[in-house]
Enzyme design. Structure first.
Site, mmCIF file in Angstrom:
data_model
loop_
_atom_site.group_PDB
_atom_site.id
_atom_site.type_symbol
_atom_site.label_atom_id
_atom_site.label_comp_id
_atom_site.label_asym_id
_atom_site.label_seq_id
_atom_site.Cartn_x
_atom_site.Cartn_y
_atom_site.Cartn_z
ATOM 1 C CG ASP A 1 -2.302 0.955 0.551
ATOM 2 O OD1 ASP A 1 -2.288 1.300 -0.342
ATOM 3 O OD2 ASP A 1 -2.438 1.179 2.243
ATOM 4 C CG ASN B 1 -7.701 -2.010 -4.879
ATOM 5 O OD1 ASN B 1 -6.801 -2.558 -5.237
ATOM 6 N ND2 ASN B 1 -7.850 -0.620 -4.107
HETATM 7 C C1 IPE Z 1 -4.959 -2.716 0.271
HETATM 8 O O1 IPE Z 1 -5.116 -1.924 -0.408
HETATM 9 C C2 IPE Z 1 -5.425 -3.418 -1.539
HETATM 10 C C3 IPE Z 1 -4.255 -3.825 -2.381
HETATM 11 C C4 IPE Z 1 -2.679 -3.582 -1.687
HETATM 12 C C5 IPE Z 1 -4.604 -4.268 -3.399
HETATM 13 P P1 IPE Z 1 -6.000 -0.053 -0.561
HETATM 14 O O2 IPE Z 1 -5.885 0.987 -0.687
HETATM 15 O O3 IPE Z 1 -6.728 -0.614 -1.343
HETATM 16 O O4 IPE Z 1 -7.013 -0.076 0.705
HETATM 17 P P2 IPE Z 1 -7.641 0.776 1.736
HETATM 18 O O5 IPE Z 1 -8.521 1.054 0.882
HETATM 19 O O6 IPE Z 1 -6.802 2.143 1.929
HETATM 20 O O7 IPE Z 1 -8.120 -0.256 3.319
HETATM 21 C C1 IPE Z 2 -1.641 0.544 -3.050
HETATM 22 O O1 IPE Z 2 -1.319 1.948 -3.190
HETATM 23 C C2 IPE Z 2 -1.651 -0.358 -4.582
HETATM 24 C C3 IPE Z 2 -2.918 -0.434 -5.020
HETATM 25 C C4 IPE Z 2 -4.269 -0.726 -4.225
HETATM 26 C C5 IPE Z 2 -3.416 -1.283 -6.248
HETATM 27 P P1 IPE Z 2 -2.566 2.413 -3.152
HETATM 28 O O2 IPE Z 2 -2.607 2.731 -4.852
HETATM 29 O O3 IPE Z 2 -3.355 2.188 -2.674
HETATM 30 O O4 IPE Z 2 -1.919 3.914 -2.493
HETATM 31 P P2 IPE Z 2 -2.508 5.106 -1.680
HETATM 32 O O5 IPE Z 2 -2.719 3.985 -0.347
HETATM 33 O O6 IPE Z 2 -3.426 5.563 -2.430
HETATM 34 O O7 IPE Z 2 -1.486 5.748 -0.768
HETATM 35 MG MG MG Z 3 -3.950 2.069 -0.686
#
Ligand code: IPE
Ligand code: IPE
Ligand code: MG
Length: 253
Positions: free
Chosen positions: A31, A79
């Site tokens: 993340d 997502n």
């Molecule tokens: C969790 O991250 C999913 C992945 C790393 C693929 P998110 O960014 O989607 O999680 P939330 O929304 O902060 O819980």
């Molecule tokens: C994790 O990074 C990757 C996916 C969930 C696909 P994020 O895209 O969630 O990054 P933040 O949480 O917005 O910083």
């Molecule tokens: Mg995230």
């Protein structure tokens, strides 16, 4: 069949690790790509691009450390709420990764698999994934599993529907449904449960990841964003893991 050369006992010791204290299965919630980019005034997608470097480095390091399985949360079933442009780029990066890393997967002798629903991933991505699964099938090195369009609740729903169908057809009876029956109907059937869950970017939540399988996993969260997560961070997590007293509901040994 080539596999990556694993660290010797003394190489592990120089990192503060011993073989017996290593997790068999590490699962990572990667993340913070977006926040990494925002902190640098870059578009979010740049964070995803840079995140791929971390994936490469961490896969190889886990492989060298002798980890049996590494599961990476790449795209959750939630997502899809993101803007189409970001989703398109994520799927493009995924396809590129599966194609470009195929040679590396073979060099390291990794067994490649995915978990999650296939819907929405696109035929091109699915074809490339299947090719990589097929060509790595007889490898004997670390298992590398990508969670793609993965949601633990979807997984449990799919399992319950399959099991209910078997009960309705008279193949099994309701009283046959036990821990093992449920485990073998999940996407992760045949895989060991994760011992260690790593989450980058500081959030103290599991975001619908492997809910059944992590019932006794150890959690380790770092404030670092995924694109800046490197081998020493992984080692730090593993050292912390080795110091945990895993009681599984019992008492300390
Ligand atoms: C969790 O991250 C999913 C992945 C790393 C693929 P998110 O960014 O989607 O999680 P939330 O929304 O902060 O819980
Ligand atoms: C994790 O990074 C990757 C996916 C969930 C696909 P994020 O895209 O969630 O990054 P933040 O949480 O917005 O910083
Ligand atoms: Mg995230």
């Amino acid at each position: 069949m080539p596999t990556v050369e694993e660290y010797s006992e003394s190489e592990l010791a120089s990192r503060g690790l011993v073989r017996e204290g290593l997790p068999r299965h590490i699962a990572i919630i990667m993340d913070g790509n977006g926040r990494w980019a925002r902190a640098r005034d870059l578009p979010r997608v740049e964070g995803h691009r840079r995140g791929v470097n971390s994936v490469r480095l961490i896969v190889e390091e886990c492989s060298r450390l002798g980890v049996e399985q590494l599961t990476l949360y790449c795209l959750s079933s939630e997502n899809w709420k993101r803007p189409q442009q970001e989703l398109d780029l994520l799927l493009h990066l995924l396809e590129q990764f599966v194609i470009e890393e195929r040679a590396e997967i073979m060099r390291q002798g990794l067994q490649f698999s995915t978990i999650g629903r296939r819907e929405g991933l696109g035929d091109g991505v699915l074809e490339e994934i299947q090719k990589t699964i097929d060509c790595s099938r007889d490898n004997t090195g670390m298992r590398l599993c990508l969670a793609l369009n993965y949601g633990s609740r979807d997984e449990i729903i799919d399992a319950v529907q399959t099991i209910a169908g078997k009960v309705a057809a008279g193949d099994i009876s309701a009283s046959d449904i036990d821990d093992e029956c449920i485990s073998t109907h999940l996407y992760t059937s045949g895989m060991p449960d994760p011992d260690l869950i790593i989450r980058t970017a500081g959030e103290m939540r599991v975001s619908n990841f492997l809910l059944w399988q992590i019932s006794y996993a150890e959690l380790w969260v770092t404030p670092k964003y995924w694109p800046e997560f490197r081998e020493p961070d992984l080692i730090e997590a593993m050292k912390d893991f080795a110091s945990r007293d895993r009681r599984f509901g019992g008492l300390s040994e």
